[in-house]
Write a protein that holds these residues in place. Structure first.
Motif, PDB file in Angstrom:
ATOM      1  N   LYS A 101       0.840  -1.208   0.000  1.00 24.08           N
ATOM      2  CA  LYS A 101       0.000   0.000   0.000  1.00 24.08           C
ATOM      3  C   LYS A 101       0.872   1.255   0.000  1.00 24.08           C
ATOM      4  O   LYS A 101       0.646   2.180  -0.785  1.00 24.08           O
ATOM      5  CB  LYS A 101      -0.921  -0.019   1.216  1.00 24.08           C
ATOM      6  CG  LYS A 101      -1.838   1.164   1.313  1.00 24.08           C
ATOM      7  CD  LYS A 101      -2.718   1.071   2.558  1.00 24.08           C
ATOM      8  CE  LYS A 101      -3.558   2.319   2.649  1.00 24.08           C
ATOM      9  NZ  LYS A 101      -3.750   2.777   3.994  1.00 24.08           N
ATOM     10  N   LEU A 102       1.871   1.291   0.864  1.00 25.64           N
ATOM     11  CA  LEU A 102       2.775   2.444   0.918  1.00 25.64           C
ATOM     12  C   LEU A 102       3.529   2.633  -0.395  1.00 25.64           C
ATOM     13  O   LEU A 102       3.685   3.756  -0.873  1.00 25.64           O
ATOM     14  CB  LEU A 102       3.767   2.297   2.069  1.00 25.64           C
ATOM     15  CG  LEU A 102       3.207   2.512   3.467  1.00 25.64           C
ATOM     16  CD1 LEU A 102       4.221   2.070   4.516  1.00 25.64           C
ATOM     17  CD2 LEU A 102       2.828   3.966   3.670  1.00 25.64           C
ATOM     18  N   ALA A 103       4.000   1.540  -0.971  1.00 25.95           N
ATOM     19  CA  ALA A 103       4.722   1.631  -2.241  1.00 25.95           C
ATOM     20  C   ALA A 103       3.808   2.142  -3.342  1.00 25.95           C
ATOM     21  O   ALA A 103       4.224   2.968  -4.173  1.00 25.95           O
ATOM     22  CB  ALA A 103       5.303   0.275  -2.616  1.00 25.95           C
ATOM     23  N   MET A 104       2.577   1.679  -3.351  1.00 28.52           N
ATOM     24  CA  MET A 104       1.605   2.130  -4.361  1.00 28.52           C
ATOM     25  C   MET A 104       1.285   3.622  -4.183  1.00 28.52           C
ATOM     26  O   MET A 104       1.118   4.335  -5.156  1.00 28.52           O
ATOM     27  CB  MET A 104       0.317   1.319  -4.271  1.00 28.52           C
ATOM     28  CG  MET A 104       0.482  -0.172  -4.537  1.00 28.52           C
ATOM     29  SD  MET A 104       0.909  -0.553  -6.223  1.00 28.52           S
ATOM     30  CE  MET A 104      -0.570  -0.056  -7.063  1.00 28.52           C
ATOM     31  N   GLU A 105       1.208   4.065  -2.952  1.00 26.64           N
ATOM     32  CA  GLU A 105       0.887   5.465  -2.659  1.00 26.64           C
ATOM     33  C   GLU A 105       2.037   6.417  -2.976  1.00 26.64           C
ATOM     34  O   GLU A 105       1.848   7.633  -2.973  1.00 26.64           O
ATOM     35  CB  GLU A 105       0.474   5.614  -1.194  1.00 26.64           C
ATOM     36  CG  GLU A 105      -0.866   4.984  -0.884  1.00 26.64           C
ATOM     37  CD  GLU A 105      -1.204   4.983   0.597  1.00 26.64           C
ATOM     38  OE1 GLU A 105      -0.341   5.355   1.432  1.00 26.64           O
ATOM     39  OE2 GLU A 105      -2.337   4.589   0.928  1.00 26.64           O
ATOM     40  N   SER A 106       3.218   5.886  -3.255  1.00 30.29           N
ATOM     41  CA  SER A 106       4.372   6.737  -3.552  1.00 30.29           C
ATOM     42  C   SER A 106       4.156   7.549  -4.825  1.00 30.29           C
ATOM     43  O   SER A 106       4.743   8.598  -4.998  1.00 30.29           O
ATOM     44  CB  SER A 106       5.639   5.894  -3.704  1.00 30.29           C
ATOM     45  OG  SER A 106       5.609   5.172  -4.931  1.00 30.29           O
ATOM     46  N   GLY A 107       3.327   7.006  -5.717  1.00 31.33           N
ATOM     47  CA  GLY A 107       3.082   7.673  -6.987  1.00 31.33           C
ATOM     48  C   GLY A 107       4.146   7.391  -8.031  1.00 31.33           C
ATOM     49  O   GLY A 107       4.034   7.825  -9.175  1.00 31.33           O
ATOM     50  N   ASP A 108       5.199   6.673  -7.650  1.00 30.54           N
ATOM     51  CA  ASP A 108       6.261   6.356  -8.601  1.00 30.54           C
ATOM     52  C   ASP A 108       5.778   5.279  -9.568  1.00 30.54           C
ATOM     53  O   ASP A 108       5.198   4.281  -9.167  1.00 30.54           O
ATOM     54  CB  ASP A 108       7.509   5.853  -7.875  1.00 30.54           C
ATOM     55  CG  ASP A 108       8.123   6.925  -6.989  1.00 30.54           C
ATOM     56  OD1 ASP A 108       7.958   8.113  -7.304  1.00 30.54           O
ATOM     57  OD2 ASP A 108       8.760   6.563  -5.983  1.00 30.54           O
ATOM     58  N   SER A 109       6.012   5.518 -10.846  1.00 27.54           N
ATOM     59  CA  SER A 109       5.594   4.511 -11.831  1.00 27.54           C
ATOM     60  C   SER A 109       6.524   3.303 -11.834  1.00 27.54           C
ATOM     61  O   SER A 109       6.121   2.209 -12.203  1.00 27.54           O
ATOM     62  CB  SER A 109       5.523   5.129 -13.228  1.00 27.54           C
ATOM     63  OG  SER A 109       6.788   5.665 -13.578  1.00 27.54           O
ATOM     64  N   ASP A 110       7.766   3.500 -11.407  1.00 28.81           N
ATOM     65  CA  ASP A 110       8.714   2.387 -11.324  1.00 28.81           C
ATOM     66  C   ASP A 110       8.758   1.891  -9.883  1.00 28.81           C
ATOM     67  O   ASP A 110       9.313   2.548  -9.000  1.00 28.81           O
ATOM     68  CB  ASP A 110      10.111   2.820 -11.765  1.00 28.81           C
ATOM     69  CG  ASP A 110      10.169   3.146 -13.245  1.00 28.81           C
ATOM     70  OD1 ASP A 110       9.312   2.666 -13.997  1.00 28.81           O
ATOM     71  OD2 ASP A 110      11.086   3.892 -13.631  1.00 28.81           O
TER      72      ASP A 110
END
Length: 185
Positions: free
Chosen positions: A19-28
């Motif tokens: 969830k946190l990684a997805m919320e980063s907004g980074d496409s990579d």
């Protein structure tokens, strides 16, 4: 940004980290898998995690130890988020698989020099995590804590639990945000 998610078995660490990684907004987004598969149970756990993150855009990189090496395999690391799953596997891999530590620690469990070796080991792992975090935009770290379960273990397992605890403490000091799931369940 460094996020630390710490918990016990089945506490929801992986879901929180994703969830946190997805919320980063980074496409990579990279999933740094450190688990070495030894048996069917390990294969089932890996498959569970693969299904859990399916369709979420993670690129999986498997690296059992020497984790900073993955930076050379990422196109734009400074624009990327890495989810490191899991420090408990990394510590075990370093301790039991990496020739740098395997003989050094396990052969000296009872020696006078063991405290210095434990300190060097925990600093080594922490330095690798620092190198990794310095090379990316966001690092989401998953780890376990076993301190209450250490009683009754043999000396080798107690060493592993102690080293993991030391590494966890050092990572917590580096982290910008800590999610302690030991308290939530």
């Amino acid at each position: 940004m460094i996020y630390l998610i710490i918990g016990t078995k089945n506490s929801g660490k992986s879901e929180q980290a994703e969830k946190l990684a997805m919320e980063s907004g980074d496409s990579d987004r990279y999933y740094l898998a450190t688990m070495k598969i030894y048996d069917e149970a390990g294969s089932e756990r890996v498959e569970k995690h693969r299904k859990q993150r399916a369709g979420k855009g993670f690129i999986t990189i498997e690296q059992e130890y020497n984790i900073p090496e993955i930076l050379s395999r990422i196109q734009n690391p400074k624009e990327s988020t890495i989810l490191l799953e899991c420090v408990s596997n990394l510590v075990g891999n370093e301790l039991y698989e990496n020739p740098v530590w395997k003989e050094s620690l396990l052969d000296y469990i009872k020696s006078d020099d063991i405290e210095k070796r434990k300190q060097r080991f925990s600093e080594y792992i922490t330095d690798e995590i620092k190198q990794l975090s310095a090379g990316v935009k966001n690092l989401v770290i998953v780890t376990n804590e076993y301190e209450s379960e250490a009683e009754g273990y043999d000396s080798e397992t107690r060493l592993y639990v102690e080293l993991l605890h030391r590494v966890n403490e050092k990572i917590a000091e580096l982290s910008d945000e800590i999610h302690d799931l030991r308290k939530e369940r």
